[in-house]
Design an enzyme around this catalytic site. Structure first.
Site, PDB file in Angstrom:
ATOM      1  N   HIS A   1     -10.060   1.306   1.745  1.00 24.05           N
ATOM      2  CA  HIS A   1      -9.535   2.648   2.073  1.00 24.05           C
ATOM      3  C   HIS A   1     -10.677   3.637   2.274  1.00 24.05           C
ATOM      4  O   HIS A   1     -10.640   4.468   3.176  1.00 24.05           O
ATOM      5  CB  HIS A   1      -8.659   3.184   0.932  1.00 24.05           C
ATOM      6  CG  HIS A   1      -7.214   2.810   1.009  1.00 24.05           C
ATOM      7  ND1 HIS A   1      -6.422   3.086   2.087  1.00 24.05           N
ATOM      8  CD2 HIS A   1      -6.400   2.192   0.113  1.00 24.05           C
ATOM      9  CE1 HIS A   1      -5.173   2.652   1.858  1.00 24.05           C
ATOM     10  NE2 HIS A   1      -5.150   2.098   0.666  1.00 24.05           N
TER      11      HIS A   1
ATOM     12  N   HIS B   1      -9.279  -3.455  -2.172  1.00 22.28           N
ATOM     13  CA  HIS B   1      -8.297  -2.719  -1.366  1.00 22.28           C
ATOM     14  C   HIS B   1      -8.688  -1.235  -1.299  1.00 22.28           C
ATOM     15  O   HIS B   1      -8.639  -0.613  -0.241  1.00 22.28           O
ATOM     16  CB  HIS B   1      -6.913  -2.922  -1.999  1.00 22.28           C
ATOM     17  CG  HIS B   1      -5.777  -2.232  -1.323  1.00 22.28           C
ATOM     18  ND1 HIS B   1      -4.750  -2.911  -0.707  1.00 22.28           N
ATOM     19  CD2 HIS B   1      -5.473  -0.911  -1.175  1.00 22.28           C
ATOM     20  CE1 HIS B   1      -3.881  -2.047  -0.204  1.00 22.28           C
ATOM     21  NE2 HIS B   1      -4.296  -0.815  -0.480  1.00 22.28           N
ATOM     22  N   GLU B   2      -9.116  -0.691  -2.438  1.00 20.16           N
ATOM     23  CA  GLU B   2      -9.475   0.737  -2.497  1.00 20.16           C
ATOM     24  C   GLU B   2     -10.779   1.032  -1.767  1.00 20.16           C
ATOM     25  O   GLU B   2     -10.895   2.050  -1.088  1.00 20.16           O
ATOM     26  CB  GLU B   2      -9.559   1.203  -3.957  1.00 20.16           C
ATOM     27  CG  GLU B   2      -8.254   1.132  -4.721  1.00 20.16           C
ATOM     28  CD  GLU B   2      -7.085   1.756  -3.975  1.00 20.16           C
ATOM     29  OE1 GLU B   2      -7.213   2.896  -3.500  1.00 20.16           O
ATOM     30  OE2 GLU B   2      -6.050   1.088  -3.847  1.00 20.16           O
TER      31      GLU B   2
ATOM     32  N   CYS C   1       0.840  -1.191   0.000  1.00 25.89           N
ATOM     33  CA  CYS C   1       0.000   0.000   0.000  1.00 25.89           C
ATOM     34  C   CYS C   1       0.876   1.242   0.000  1.00 25.89           C
ATOM     35  O   CYS C   1       1.876   1.288   0.722  1.00 25.89           O
ATOM     36  CB  CYS C   1      -0.898  -0.012   1.237  1.00 25.89           C
ATOM     37  SG  CYS C   1      -1.996   1.396   1.313  1.00 25.89           S
TER      38      CYS C   1
HETATM   39 NI    NI Z   1      -3.545   1.151  -0.339  1.00 28.74          NI
END
Ligand code: NI
Length: 168
Positions: A142, A138-139, A94
């Site tokens: 976030h 993953h995004e 990341c």
């Molecule tokens: Ni990331």
């Protein structure tokens, strides 16, 4: 356009949730441009979420491009994931966990359905698999204030935190 600061763990702003976007106005358009400029200014960057950047009231937006030529930009506004299928375990890193470089295996659904708006406000609805599925998950994490290291075992996580404590 401007290159934005990528927040680094353990910055508490990484725990923010992205604000849903009602309208793609000039402010949002400028943020999307800056996000792509920031993305393309990095080496080895697959995607960025607005919540990992120094943006006030970070909107629920992610920009993605992991093509070799950096010519396949994908912008997702208010992305939502549904219909997870299968399971895949693969290594993740990341841009916000980069002070101490950390790569760890994370298990995620292998296939997902994604609904979002594009940068013009046009609805998108598609199935993502492989690296794209991992990247979008993953995004979206976030945008919910979650980092991939939050998904690791307590032992692995405490090892990472120890390495970080030595750095600061
Ligand atoms: Ni990331």
């Amino acid at each position: 356009m401007a290159i934005l600061t990528i927040l680094q763990y353990p910055d508490p702003r990484l725990k923010r949730a992205g604000k849903p976007v009602d309208k793609i106005d000039d402010r949002i358009k400028k943020i999307i441009e800056d996000m792509f400029e920031t993305h393309y200014a990095q080496e080895n960057c697959a995607a960025l979420a607005a919540t990992q950047l120094a943006i006030d009231d970070a909107p629920a937006i992610t920009v993605i491009d992991f093509s070799e030529q950096k010519n396949q930009p994908l912008c997702l506004v208010n992305p939502e994931i549904s219909e997870p299928e299968g399971e895949e375990e693969s290594e993740e890193g990341c841009m916000s966990v980069a002070t101490v470089s950390v790569y760890e295996k994370v298990k995620r659904p292998a296939r997902i359905r994604v609904k979002a708006l594009d940068e013009q406000g046009k609805p998108l609805d598609f199935i993502a698999e492989g690296f794209m599925a991992k990247c979008i998950q993953h995004e979206v994490d976030h945008l919910n204030g979650i980092l991939f290291i939050d998904k690791l075992s307590r032992l692995k996580r405490s090892r990472i935190d120890k390495r970080y404590k030595k750095t600061f």
